[in-house]
Structure formats: structure tokens, C-alpha cells
Design a protein around this motif. Sequence first.
Motif, mmCIF file in Angstrom:
data_model
loop_
_atom_site.group_PDB
_atom_site.id
_atom_site.type_symbol
_atom_site.label_atom_id
_atom_site.label_comp_id
_atom_site.label_asym_id
_atom_site.label_seq_id
_atom_site.Cartn_x
_atom_site.Cartn_y
_atom_site.Cartn_z
ATOM 1 N N LEU A 69 53.635 47.319 115.166
ATOM 2 C CA LEU A 69 54.093 46.042 114.679
ATOM 3 C C LEU A 69 53.036 45.433 113.423
ATOM 4 N N ILE A 70 51.868 46.004 113.366
ATOM 5 C CA ILE A 70 51.039 45.665 112.242
ATOM 6 C C ILE A 70 51.641 46.362 110.977
ATOM 7 N N ALA A 71 52.000 47.501 110.955
ATOM 8 C CA ALA A 71 52.465 48.134 109.882
ATOM 9 C C ALA A 71 53.762 47.660 109.417
ATOM 10 N N ALA A 72 54.765 46.985 110.355
ATOM 11 C CA ALA A 72 56.072 46.506 110.310
ATOM 12 C C ALA A 72 55.800 45.112 109.435
ATOM 13 N N VAL A 73 54.755 44.299 109.915
ATOM 14 C CA VAL A 73 54.533 42.956 109.390
ATOM 15 C C VAL A 73 54.033 43.216 107.962
ATOM 16 N N VAL A 74 53.161 43.971 107.764
ATOM 17 C CA VAL A 74 52.570 44.098 106.280
ATOM 18 C C VAL A 74 53.690 44.471 105.257
ATOM 19 N N ALA A 75 54.551 45.649 105.887
ATOM 20 C CA ALA A 75 55.628 46.329 104.996
ATOM 21 C C ALA A 75 56.480 45.024 105.037
ATOM 22 N N ALA A 76 56.783 44.392 105.893
ATOM 23 C CA ALA A 76 57.774 43.049 105.620
ATOM 24 C C ALA A 76 57.415 42.041 104.623
ATOM 25 N N LEU A 77 56.124 41.844 104.744
ATOM 26 C CA LEU A 77 55.416 41.046 103.658
ATOM 27 C C LEU A 77 55.675 41.470 102.145
ATOM 28 N N VAL A 78 55.429 42.785 102.078
ATOM 29 C CA VAL A 78 55.338 43.401 100.868
ATOM 30 C C VAL A 78 56.852 43.401 100.330
ATOM 31 N N ALA A 79 57.896 43.855 101.071
ATOM 32 C CA ALA A 79 59.068 43.867 100.731
ATOM 33 C C ALA A 79 59.780 42.624 100.465
ATOM 34 N N ALA A 80 59.190 41.416 101.079
ATOM 35 C CA ALA A 80 59.993 40.252 100.903
ATOM 36 C C ALA A 80 59.559 39.776 99.633
ATOM 37 N N GLY A 81 58.104 40.186 99.224
ATOM 38 C CA GLY A 81 57.569 39.751 97.957
ATOM 39 C C GLY A 81 58.496 40.735 96.672
ATOM 40 N N LEU A 82 58.622 41.898 96.914
ATOM 41 C CA LEU A 82 59.412 42.586 95.981
ATOM 42 C C LEU A 82 60.981 42.206 95.788
ATOM 43 N N TYR A 83 61.313 41.784 97.009
ATOM 44 C CA TYR A 83 62.936 41.594 96.882
ATOM 45 C C TYR A 83 63.144 40.386 96.392
ATOM 46 N N GLY A 84 61.952 39.383 96.595
ATOM 47 C CA GLY A 84 62.280 37.949 95.681
ATOM 48 C C GLY A 84 62.039 38.118 94.294
ATOM 49 N N VAL A 85 61.200 39.147 93.942
ATOM 50 C CA VAL A 85 60.831 39.430 92.296
ATOM 51 C C VAL A 85 62.284 40.016 91.809
ATOM 52 N N VAL A 86 62.751 40.845 92.554
ATOM 53 C CA VAL A 86 64.126 41.517 92.008
ATOM 54 C C VAL A 86 65.245 40.398 91.860
ATOM 55 N N ILE A 87 65.252 39.340 92.883
ATOM 56 C CA ILE A 87 66.225 38.367 92.931
ATOM 57 C C ILE A 87 65.702 37.388 91.809
ATOM 58 N N GLY A 88 64.726 37.080 91.598
ATOM 59 C CA GLY A 88 64.144 36.064 90.494
ATOM 60 C C GLY A 88 64.336 36.671 89.111
ATOM 61 N N LEU A 89 64.249 37.866 88.981
ATOM 62 C CA LEU A 89 64.436 38.439 87.528
ATOM 63 C C LEU A 89 65.841 38.766 87.273
ATOM 64 N N THR A 90 66.668 39.174 88.296
ATOM 65 C CA THR A 90 68.154 39.412 88.096
ATOM 66 C C THR A 90 68.869 38.170 88.245
ATOM 67 N N LYS A 91 68.624 37.217 88.951
ATOM 68 C CA LYS A 91 69.218 36.146 89.364
ATOM 69 C C LYS A 91 70.498 36.373 90.243
ATOM 70 N N HIS A 92 70.280 37.660 90.741
ATOM 71 C CA HIS A 92 71.497 38.055 91.618
ATOM 72 C C HIS A 92 70.541 38.462 92.991
ATOM 73 N N GLU A 93 71.508 38.554 94.170
ATOM 74 C CA GLU A 93 71.275 39.208 95.387
ATOM 75 C C GLU A 93 71.579 40.710 95.097
ATOM 76 N N ILE A 94 71.003 41.539 95.511
ATOM 77 C CA ILE A 94 71.272 42.901 95.375
ATOM 78 C C ILE A 94 71.262 43.863 96.561
ATOM 79 N N GLY A 95 72.275 44.286 97.067
ATOM 80 C CA GLY A 95 72.609 45.187 98.373
ATOM 81 C C GLY A 95 71.741 46.154 98.613
ATOM 82 N N TRP A 96 71.734 47.109 97.589
ATOM 83 C CA TRP A 96 70.803 47.885 97.683
ATOM 84 C C TRP A 96 69.232 47.672 97.944
#
Length: 194
Positions: A69-96
Motif C-alpha cells: 500500500l505504501i508503494a502504491a500510494v507513492v507511485a500514485a502520487l508520482v504518476a498523478a503529477g507526471l500525468y498532470g504535466v503531460v495533460i498541461g503541456l499537451t492540453k489533451h488527455e492521452i490514453g497511453w
Amino acid sequence: MSQSYPPQQPQQPGPAGANPYAQQPPAGAPAPYPAQPGAPAAPYPAQPGAFAGPPAPPAPGRNNLALGLIAAVVAALVAAGLYGVVIGLTKHEIGWAAVGVGFLIGVAAGKAGGRNPAVAIASAVLALGSVYLGQLVGTAMIGADELHVSFSELFFDHLDLVQQAWKENADPLTFVFFAIAAFAAFSGTKKAAA
């Protein structure tokens, strides 16, 4: 003169003395088979078909719910930040990218937590939250650009506006990305724990 038949050979010490046809390697000559790293030196190389002993027991299965659970929470926070940056830079949601979010969470949870079924379920739920948080981060990045304010001011001080903008822009494809991320997290956990 009497001589015994066959003529007597002088006895040599060791196995060659007992068997006149056995040959010993000369002193200082390399062994016919090199020793394995970390293995004790054997007086004679193992013969093919010789019994090597019982096999090693399998590695114990990991089943650490808290660590998973600890590993999943840390990975979720990191992944959310990266996913948000991808959306913010491309201005699109990306399925992959949603697949990557889920898979990253699942692999981290599976490697750390093992085969506990609760880890797989928790990673799927955390993937949903991570995609949502990432979409909020992306929405806040886009809104901060348009409103000429800082990201932190918009995201932390006016999160209600960010959520309202997210609701207005949400379409059926947005929710497909949620499902994709949850499935990728669940299957990633199972594969990493195997």
C-alpha cells in the motif's frame, strides 16, 4: 630363476597406484572443469548423471500488505503529477498515459506487496484517484496559463474552480481513461507479484 607372471610394477601412492590405467594430471595443471564462483573446491569434478542433492526450496512468496500500500500510494502520487504535466503541456488527455499511470502503480504495489489480493484491489482504486488528481493538475496548468496566474495559486487556493472546470470538460472518454488505468493497475499488480 623364477619370475612371477606378470612382472610386478612398483606401487604408486593414490588412486593411480591401485589402477595402473588411471592417469593423474601433472602437479600444477589446471583442473579439467573450472570451479563455479562461490562453490567449494571439490577434489574431483562432478560426473554427469551424479546425484546433486535436493533442489533448493522456492523463494518465499511476498505478502506484505502495508508495504504494498505504501508503494502504491507513492507511485500514485508520482504518476498523478507526471500525468498532470503531460495533460498541461499537451492540453489533451492521452490514453497511453493513463495506461502508464495504472501500470506504474500496479507494478510498484505488486513488487512491494506481493500476491495479497487486497494489494491488487487497492492499486486499482489508487489508479482511479491518481488519474483524477492528474487530470486536476493538468486542468490547473491549462487554467493558470489562460488566467496568467501561478499554478500553485490556482490549484491550492481555488481548487473548487479547478474541479468545476474539470466537470465541464469531462466527457465519456475521460471515464474510459479511468477504467483503463484501473485495469492496468490491477493486471500490473498481478504480473509483478508473480
